[in-house]
Scaffold this motif. Structure first.
Motif, PDB file in Angstrom:
ATOM      1  N   LEU A 172       0.828  -1.202   0.000  1.00  0.00           N
ATOM      2  CA  LEU A 172       0.000   0.000   0.000  1.00  0.00           C
ATOM      3  C   LEU A 172       0.867   1.259   0.000  1.00  0.00           C
ATOM      4  O   LEU A 172       0.577   2.232  -0.710  1.00  0.00           O
ATOM      5  CB  LEU A 172      -0.917  -0.006   1.226  1.00  0.00           C
ATOM      6  CG  LEU A 172      -1.882   1.174   1.366  1.00  0.00           C
ATOM      7  CD1 LEU A 172      -2.824   1.240   0.163  1.00  0.00           C
ATOM      8  CD2 LEU A 172      -2.690   1.051   2.654  1.00  0.00           C
ATOM      9  N   MET A 173       1.953   1.238   0.771  1.00  0.00           N
ATOM     10  CA  MET A 173       2.872   2.384   0.834  1.00  0.00           C
ATOM     11  C   MET A 173       3.483   2.629  -0.537  1.00  0.00           C
ATOM     12  O   MET A 173       3.585   3.777  -0.990  1.00  0.00           O
ATOM     13  CB  MET A 173       3.965   2.102   1.865  1.00  0.00           C
ATOM     14  CG  MET A 173       4.796   3.303   2.243  1.00  0.00           C
ATOM     15  SD  MET A 173       3.881   4.450   3.290  1.00  0.00           S
ATOM     16  CE  MET A 173       5.152   5.664   3.651  1.00  0.00           C
ATOM     17  N   THR A 174       3.870   1.576  -1.213  1.00  0.00           N
ATOM     18  CA  THR A 174       4.471   1.696  -2.549  1.00  0.00           C
ATOM     19  C   THR A 174       3.480   2.305  -3.537  1.00  0.00           C
ATOM     20  O   THR A 174       3.836   3.172  -4.350  1.00  0.00           O
ATOM     21  CB  THR A 174       4.936   0.316  -3.059  1.00  0.00           C
ATOM     22  OG1 THR A 174       5.930  -0.202  -2.165  1.00  0.00           O
ATOM     23  CG2 THR A 174       5.521   0.414  -4.459  1.00  0.00           C
ATOM     24  N   GLU A 175       2.226   1.853  -3.478  1.00  0.00           N
ATOM     25  CA  GLU A 175       1.196   2.382  -4.380  1.00  0.00           C
ATOM     26  C   GLU A 175       0.934   3.860  -4.102  1.00  0.00           C
ATOM     27  O   GLU A 175       0.777   4.658  -5.046  1.00  0.00           O
ATOM     28  CB  GLU A 175      -0.095   1.570  -4.215  1.00  0.00           C
ATOM     29  CG  GLU A 175       0.016   0.139  -4.729  1.00  0.00           C
ATOM     30  CD  GLU A 175      -1.212  -0.686  -4.399  1.00  0.00           C
ATOM     31  OE1 GLU A 175      -2.087  -0.189  -3.644  1.00  0.00           O
ATOM     32  OE2 GLU A 175      -1.299  -1.837  -4.883  1.00  0.00           O
ATOM     33  N   ASP A 176       0.888   4.240  -2.831  1.00  0.00           N
ATOM     34  CA  ASP A 176       0.649   5.640  -2.462  1.00  0.00           C
ATOM     35  C   ASP A 176       1.792   6.535  -2.934  1.00  0.00           C
ATOM     36  O   ASP A 176       1.568   7.634  -3.457  1.00  0.00           O
ATOM     37  CB  ASP A 176       0.481   5.772  -0.945  1.00  0.00           C
ATOM     38  CG  ASP A 176      -0.850   5.218  -0.453  1.00  0.00           C
ATOM     39  OD1 ASP A 176      -1.748   5.006  -1.283  1.00  0.00           O
ATOM     40  OD2 ASP A 176      -0.978   4.991   0.773  1.00  0.00           O
ATOM     41  N   ILE A 177       3.011   6.062  -2.744  1.00  0.00           N
ATOM     42  CA  ILE A 177       4.176   6.848  -3.158  1.00  0.00           C
ATOM     43  C   ILE A 177       4.209   7.005  -4.674  1.00  0.00           C
ATOM     44  O   ILE A 177       4.515   8.090  -5.186  1.00  0.00           O
ATOM     45  CB  ILE A 177       5.478   6.192  -2.635  1.00  0.00           C
ATOM     46  CG1 ILE A 177       5.559   6.362  -1.112  1.00  0.00           C
ATOM     47  CG2 ILE A 177       6.713   6.800  -3.309  1.00  0.00           C
ATOM     48  CD1 ILE A 177       6.719   5.629  -0.465  1.00  0.00           C
ATOM     49  N   LYS A 178       3.862   5.951  -5.393  1.00  0.00           N
ATOM     50  CA  LYS A 178       3.824   6.022  -6.856  1.00  0.00           C
ATOM     51  C   LYS A 178       2.833   7.076  -7.324  1.00  0.00           C
ATOM     52  O   LYS A 178       3.125   7.874  -8.231  1.00  0.00           O
ATOM     53  CB  LYS A 178       3.442   4.656  -7.431  1.00  0.00           C
ATOM     54  CG  LYS A 178       3.433   4.615  -8.958  1.00  0.00           C
ATOM     55  CD  LYS A 178       3.060   3.235  -9.464  1.00  0.00           C
ATOM     56  CE  LYS A 178       3.010   3.212 -10.996  1.00  0.00           C
ATOM     57  NZ  LYS A 178       2.611   1.864 -11.509  1.00  0.00           N
ATOM     58  N   ALA A 179       1.659   7.113  -6.697  1.00  0.00           N
ATOM     59  CA  ALA A 179       0.634   8.095  -7.061  1.00  0.00           C
ATOM     60  C   ALA A 179       1.119   9.511  -6.768  1.00  0.00           C
ATOM     61  O   ALA A 179       0.874  10.443  -7.546  1.00  0.00           O
ATOM     62  CB  ALA A 179      -0.659   7.807  -6.303  1.00  0.00           C
ATOM     63  N   MET A 180       1.839   9.681  -5.655  1.00  0.00           N
ATOM     64  CA  MET A 180       2.330  11.004  -5.294  1.00  0.00           C
ATOM     65  C   MET A 180       3.506  11.447  -6.146  1.00  0.00           C
ATOM     66  O   MET A 180       3.753  12.638  -6.295  1.00  0.00           O
ATOM     67  CB  MET A 180       2.688  11.038  -3.799  1.00  0.00           C
ATOM     68  CG  MET A 180       1.457  10.939  -2.913  1.00  0.00           C
ATOM     69  SD  MET A 180       1.799  11.193  -1.171  1.00  0.00           S
ATOM     70  CE  MET A 180       0.285  10.592  -0.446  1.00  0.00           C
ATOM     71  N   PHE A 181       4.225  10.497  -6.725  1.00  0.00           N
ATOM     72  CA  PHE A 181       5.266  10.827  -7.695  1.00  0.00           C
ATOM     73  C   PHE A 181       4.630  11.488  -8.913  1.00  0.00           C
ATOM     74  O   PHE A 181       5.144  12.477  -9.452  1.00  0.00           O
ATOM     75  CB  PHE A 181       6.005   9.561  -8.126  1.00  0.00           C
ATOM     76  CG  PHE A 181       7.359   9.387  -7.494  1.00  0.00           C
ATOM     77  CD1 PHE A 181       8.514   9.534  -8.241  1.00  0.00           C
ATOM     78  CD2 PHE A 181       7.481   9.093  -6.145  1.00  0.00           C
ATOM     79  CE1 PHE A 181       9.765   9.379  -7.663  1.00  0.00           C
ATOM     80  CE2 PHE A 181       8.715   8.930  -5.553  1.00  0.00           C
ATOM     81  CZ  PHE A 181       9.868   9.078  -6.310  1.00  0.00           C
ATOM     82  N   GLU A 182       3.513  10.929  -9.340  1.00  0.00           N
ATOM     83  CA  GLU A 182       2.828  11.441 -10.536  1.00  0.00           C
ATOM     84  C   GLU A 182       2.294  12.853 -10.308  1.00  0.00           C
ATOM     85  O   GLU A 182       2.224  13.662 -11.224  1.00  0.00           O
ATOM     86  CB  GLU A 182       1.685  10.501 -10.922  1.00  0.00           C
ATOM     87  CG  GLU A 182       2.172   9.130 -11.396  1.00  0.00           C
ATOM     88  CD  GLU A 182       1.038   8.145 -11.638  1.00  0.00           C
ATOM     89  OE1 GLU A 182      -0.137   8.519 -11.384  1.00  0.00           O
ATOM     90  OE2 GLU A 182       1.320   7.007 -12.060  1.00  0.00           O
ATOM     91  N   GLU A 183       1.935  13.154  -9.056  1.00  0.00           N
ATOM     92  CA  GLU A 183       1.438  14.489  -8.712  1.00  0.00           C
ATOM     93  C   GLU A 183       2.566  15.472  -8.409  1.00  0.00           C
ATOM     94  O   GLU A 183       2.326  16.679  -8.285  1.00  0.00           O
ATOM     95  CB  GLU A 183       0.505  14.415  -7.501  1.00  0.00           C
ATOM     96  CG  GLU A 183      -0.763  13.608  -7.725  1.00  0.00           C
ATOM     97  CD  GLU A 183      -1.604  13.542  -6.465  1.00  0.00           C
ATOM     98  OE1 GLU A 183      -2.032  14.611  -6.004  1.00  0.00           O
ATOM     99  OE2 GLU A 183      -1.816  12.430  -5.944  1.00  0.00           O
TER     100      GLU A 183
END
Length: 376
Positions: free
Chosen positions: A314-325
């Motif tokens: 879940l942490m990895t998915e959240d960080i990936k989304a925040m990279f895009e933003e």
């Protein structure tokens, strides 16, 4: 306590004790129920005069085991998992963060004999031991120090100024009176000055504002896990980091970094300070660093691993989304230990796996395996 004395005479307990004495660790103990775990841990810590670092599969399990251990003494504490806040408009509660800081302070002060948590909490980066110690300052009645110096120490420890103190991590200053609410206290503290001398120290009631308990000494402990000396110091570090940001998505990231610098220089509180934890300290530390030298118990290791795996995904998915933003970027993207690092620490500290049922192999190779039968 009669059960504990019977326990110490059992062959299984003697085998566990012998393995620890001979440093045949990591090791596994099979057949321990929740109540048995509390007796074993308490007895072993007393025998070896060591503190216990206990990792459970969930925080609720840790809380229950903590209650069991506190039957023997009152120095068991649960170290909770916290939420990291990365968005600039992410107004958040720091309740769990301050509970963690309270536990860390109790560890440094030698008041914590047992520290329990889930692996998710144990793996999260926090304020290093040296920083926590350095930013913890004692005040004493009769001590000579100017009110302005105490205010500077509170700001350095991460406290925020408010008109009136109504929660932990806050302070207020008016004339010769400074109120502040340490994270490890149940009531705020009032320091009254006579010139540059502390005339009195006392706890007070938030509602009535009346003094409740007189104090001779109190320690100012940090109010947040991510601390910079001043907003300007953080702005300088962000500006220096800005020059290293490159690659895909760098423009979005740079824009948000610039906005954060502008807020800091404009005196606006930054709610996303958690994302700058890697810029805060020279070395990343976790609860493992605070509990170095303790007996490490991993309770129900299969559940610990399963829940940590879900947390990491879940942490990895959240960080990936925040990279895009552009909210996070390379260099501001790691906030906890990896599973590989955890396994290395299990080996280094000599984990004692305590499971109720056998589930095949443990997370690391074990040098000894003890099976406890019912009634032992």
């Amino acid at each position: 306590m009669a059960f504990t004395e019977i326990l110490k005479k059992s062959d299984e307990y003697k085998s566990v004790k012998s393995s620890i004495e001979k440093k045949k660790l990591p090791m596994g103990i099979i057949g321990l129920t929740a109540v048995h775990k509390a007796h074993y841990i308490s007895s072993l810590c007393s025998e070896f005069k060591k503190t216990a670092f206990i990792i459970c599969d969930t925080e609720s399990t840790a809380t229950k085991l903590c209650e069991d251990l506190n039957v023997f003494s009152s120095d068991a504490f649960v170290y909770p998992e916290r939420m990291f806040h990365f968005r600039s408009d992410d107004v958040c509660s720091r309740e769990y963060e301050r509970k963690r800081l309270s536990v860390l302070s109790n560890i440094l002060n030698g008041k914590a004999k047992y520290v329990l948590c889930c692996l998710e909490a144990a793996s999260q980066y926090t304020i290093p031991k040296e920083e926590l110690s350095k930013r913890s300052v004692s005040l004493r009645q009769g001590m000579e120090t100017a009110p302005s110096e105490v205010v500077a120490k509170l700001i350095s420890a991460g406290y925020t100024r408010s008109e009136q103190v109504d929660g932990t991590g806050q302070f207020s200053s008016r004339g010769g009176i400074i109120d502040f609410f340490p994270s490890d206290m149940t009531e705020p503290v009032r320091a009254e000055f006579w010139g540059d001398e502390i005339d009195s120290l006392s706890c007070f009631d938030i509602e009535t504002q009346r003094r409740t308990t007189a104090l001779e000494e109190i320690k100012i402990t940090p109010a947040t896990e991510v601390i910079f000396d001043t907003p300007e110091a953080l702005a300088e570090k962000i500006e220096a980091f800005y020059k290293t940001v490159k690659g895909k998505g760098s423009q979005k990231a740079k824009q948000l970094l610039t906005e954060d610098v502008a807020k800091l220089k404009g005196g606006i509180e930054l709610f996303c300070v958690d994302k700058y934890i890697s810029l805060s300290y020279e070395k990343n530390e976790t609860l493992f660093d605070y509990m170095e030298g303790s007996l490490l118990f991993v309770c129900e290791s299969s559940g610990v691993k399963q829940n940590f795996s879900a947390f990491s995904k879940l942490m990895t998915e959240d960080i990936k989304a925040m990279f895009e933003e552009g909210i996070l970027t390379s260099g501001l993207d790691t906030f906890n230990l990896s599973w590989t690092q955890v396994l290395s620490l299990y080996e280094k500290m000599g984990a004692i796996y305590t499971d109720n049922l056998a589930r095949g192999s443990f997370d690391t190779p074990v040098k000894e395996l003890v099976s406890v039968t019912a009634g032992t």
